[in-house]
Scaffold this active site. Structure first.
Site, mmCIF file in Angstrom:
data_model
loop_
_atom_site.group_PDB
_atom_site.id
_atom_site.type_symbol
_atom_site.label_atom_id
_atom_site.label_comp_id
_atom_site.label_asym_id
_atom_site.label_seq_id
_atom_site.Cartn_x
_atom_site.Cartn_y
_atom_site.Cartn_z
ATOM 1 N N ASP A 269 9.218 -7.984 -3.427
ATOM 2 C CA ASP A 269 9.066 -8.760 -2.200
ATOM 3 C C ASP A 269 10.350 -8.617 -1.375
ATOM 4 O O ASP A 269 11.451 -8.756 -1.916
ATOM 5 C CB ASP A 269 8.814 -10.232 -2.550
ATOM 6 C CG ASP A 269 8.376 -11.032 -1.351
ATOM 7 O OD1 ASP A 269 7.173 -10.999 -1.042
ATOM 8 O OD2 ASP A 269 9.227 -11.693 -0.726
ATOM 9 N N ASN A 277 11.332 -10.815 11.310
ATOM 10 C CA ASN A 277 10.294 -10.985 12.337
ATOM 11 C C ASN A 277 10.742 -11.950 13.427
ATOM 12 O O ASN A 277 10.524 -11.711 14.620
ATOM 13 C CB ASN A 277 8.997 -11.496 11.702
ATOM 14 C CG ASN A 277 8.189 -10.376 11.053
ATOM 15 O OD1 ASN A 277 8.261 -9.219 11.478
ATOM 16 N ND2 ASN A 277 7.423 -10.711 10.030
ATOM 17 N N HIS A 282 7.918 -8.618 15.678
ATOM 18 C CA HIS A 282 7.005 -8.076 14.669
ATOM 19 C C HIS A 282 7.019 -6.551 14.645
ATOM 20 O O HIS A 282 6.720 -5.945 13.605
ATOM 21 C CB HIS A 282 5.587 -8.588 14.915
ATOM 22 C CG HIS A 282 5.415 -10.032 14.564
ATOM 23 N ND1 HIS A 282 5.263 -10.471 13.276
ATOM 24 C CD2 HIS A 282 5.411 -11.144 15.345
ATOM 25 C CE1 HIS A 282 5.142 -11.796 13.254
ATOM 26 N NE2 HIS A 282 5.235 -12.230 14.508
ATOM 27 N N ASP A 286 7.300 -4.471 11.279
ATOM 28 C CA ASP A 286 6.377 -3.393 10.895
ATOM 29 C C ASP A 286 7.133 -2.119 10.555
ATOM 30 O O ASP A 286 6.789 -1.411 9.602
ATOM 31 C CB ASP A 286 5.393 -3.116 12.033
ATOM 32 C CG ASP A 286 4.389 -4.245 12.232
ATOM 33 O OD1 ASP A 286 4.282 -5.097 11.334
ATOM 34 O OD2 ASP A 286 3.724 -4.264 13.286
ATOM 35 N N GLU A 312 4.727 -8.894 2.994
ATOM 36 C CA GLU A 312 5.889 -8.053 2.716
ATOM 37 C C GLU A 312 6.021 -7.741 1.230
ATOM 38 O O GLU A 312 7.081 -7.332 0.753
ATOM 39 C CB GLU A 312 7.164 -8.732 3.207
ATOM 40 C CG GLU A 312 7.530 -10.012 2.475
ATOM 41 C CD GLU A 312 6.878 -11.251 3.075
ATOM 42 O OE1 GLU A 312 7.385 -12.364 2.826
ATOM 43 O OE2 GLU A 312 5.870 -11.118 3.792
#
Length: 394
Positions: A269, A277, A282, A286, A312
């Site tokens: 993670d 973010n 975002h 990404d 994530e």
């Protein structure tokens, strides 16, 4: 020289465009608008007409001339040229008014009717009951029923049927000559023992057969491409291009059912991903996910599985791998992620880290047990300060 290069470039570009739209696009021919299908039909109509004209002229100026009706020659050549010219005119009009909605709708219906009538007229000249004519009509109907909606093809089929019946009737009562293309000498002979007639039937039918085969090959090629893409989309996460959770679940199920297969699972993670973010947007998040996915894929063996488990979180499945080696691989991935300078869309570079949890399938554990242990180990890594690898002692 410049004109030659420009022409060459235009031809190459045109060839690539045609190749893309017919064989490489995901837009399957069967789903094309009727207007676009009609344009393709016009191109095939020109090829068929020119093929028939070439066959007729070449045979007339050879020893096969005795089998052709000399009185009909000039008329048939003239009508074929007229058909070719008319098809070119229709193509030009189609191109000029291609943006008109009502025109597109009408031509989507008219062009297949026009195409069918052209071929039936050609069939009448060689005999409406001949093998080439019958096979051609059947092939065209098959193409129509596959590529067009029922309301379009049925309305056209009614008109074409009336046309064919009228030709058959007028021929039967001697108002129209049967097979006027051929000489009386051939028409009064035994057709199936005449080598020229047999070859002619094959040659005249071949263009229709090629068109039918090409249409279906285009359809199958596009369909296979679309099916492959759908299959890929069903297994791969579109953002990161690693396997999605559905595929991961199926793969773990197959490993579990193979009782003698041992495997390790690594859950990871990204640390403080929400902050990325929130701080950079975002798009930046990404990009980080895509970059991490590439790092993970480059660190695995070819038969290992890298998947996005959600948000994530990623999962690594390592068949036939011991816990110790799995931990070493997880730590190698951790270092690679931490040392990577992530270039964001705005040009800024950041560094991220990830926490890892490792588990192995031993002692009759189900796949859910293995994932649960890996998740517990991941939670432990986070609670101990993140950016580290943990596993549960068994």
């Amino acid at each position: 020289m410049k004109l030659y290069l420009l022409l060459k470039k235009s031809i190459i570009r045109g060839y690539k465009n045609v190749k893309f739209h017919l064989f490489e696009t995901d837009n399957v021919l069967i789903y094309w608008p009727n207007f676009s299908k009609g344009i393709l039909l016009l191109g095939f109509a020109l090829l068929v007409l020119m093929g028939h004209l070439s066959w007729y002229v070449l045979n007339y100026h050879s020893e096969n001339r005795i089998w052709l009706n000399e009185d009909y020659y000039d008329y048939r050549v003239f009508t074929t040229y007229c058909q070719i010219l008319l098809t070119v005119v229709v193509s030009c009009i189609t191109f000029l008014f291609r943006r008109n909605r009502l025109f597109r709708k009408f031509m989507g219906w008219f062009i297949p009717l026009y195409f069918g009538c052209l071929l039936i007229y050609s069939a009448q000249t060689v005999g409406i009951y001949s093998p080439a004519a019958m096979a051609g009509i059947v092939n065209i109907l098959l193409i129509g029923f596959v590529f067009y909606q029922p309301k379009v093809i049925y309305s056209i089929a009614v008109i074409v049927t009336v046309y064919v019946v009228a030709i058959c009737y007028l021929t039967s009562i001697d108002v129209m000559p049967y097979a006027p293309l051929f000489s009386e000498q051939l028409n009064q002979s035994n057709f199936y023992k005449n080598e020229f007639w047999m070859k002619s039937m094959a040659i005249l039918y071949i263009p229709i057969l090629i068109i039918s085969a090409l249409f279906f090959e285009i359809l199958l090629s596009q369909w296979r491409r679309k099916e492959k893409r759908i299959e890929t989309l069903s297994r791969v996460d579109s953002l990161t291009e690693v396997y999605n959770r559905r595929y991961v679940s199926d793969f773990l199920t197959s490993l579990y059912k193979s009782k003698d297969s041992k495997y390790s699972v690594i859950l990871l993670d990204l640390d403080f991903f929400k902050m990325i973010n929130d701080s950079y947007g975002h798009d930046a998040g990404d990009e980080v996910l895509r970059r991490v996915a590439k790092i993970l894929k480059s660190s695995m063996r070819y038969h290992d599985v890298v998947g996005r488990f959600g948000g994530e979180e990623f999962i690594l499945i390592l068949p036939n791998q011991s816990l110790q080696l799995a931990v070493e691989i997880a730590d190698r991935c951790r270092k690679a992620i931490h040392n990577e300078a992530m270039l964001l869309p705005n040009g800024e570079e950041i560094h991220v880290s990830a926490s890892f949890g490792v588990a192995i399938s031993e002692n009759g554990k189900t796949m859910h047990d293995v994932i649960r242990e890996a998740d517990q180990a991941l939670y432990r890594a986070k609670s101990l300060g993140r950016n580290q690898v943990c596993f549960l002692e068994t």
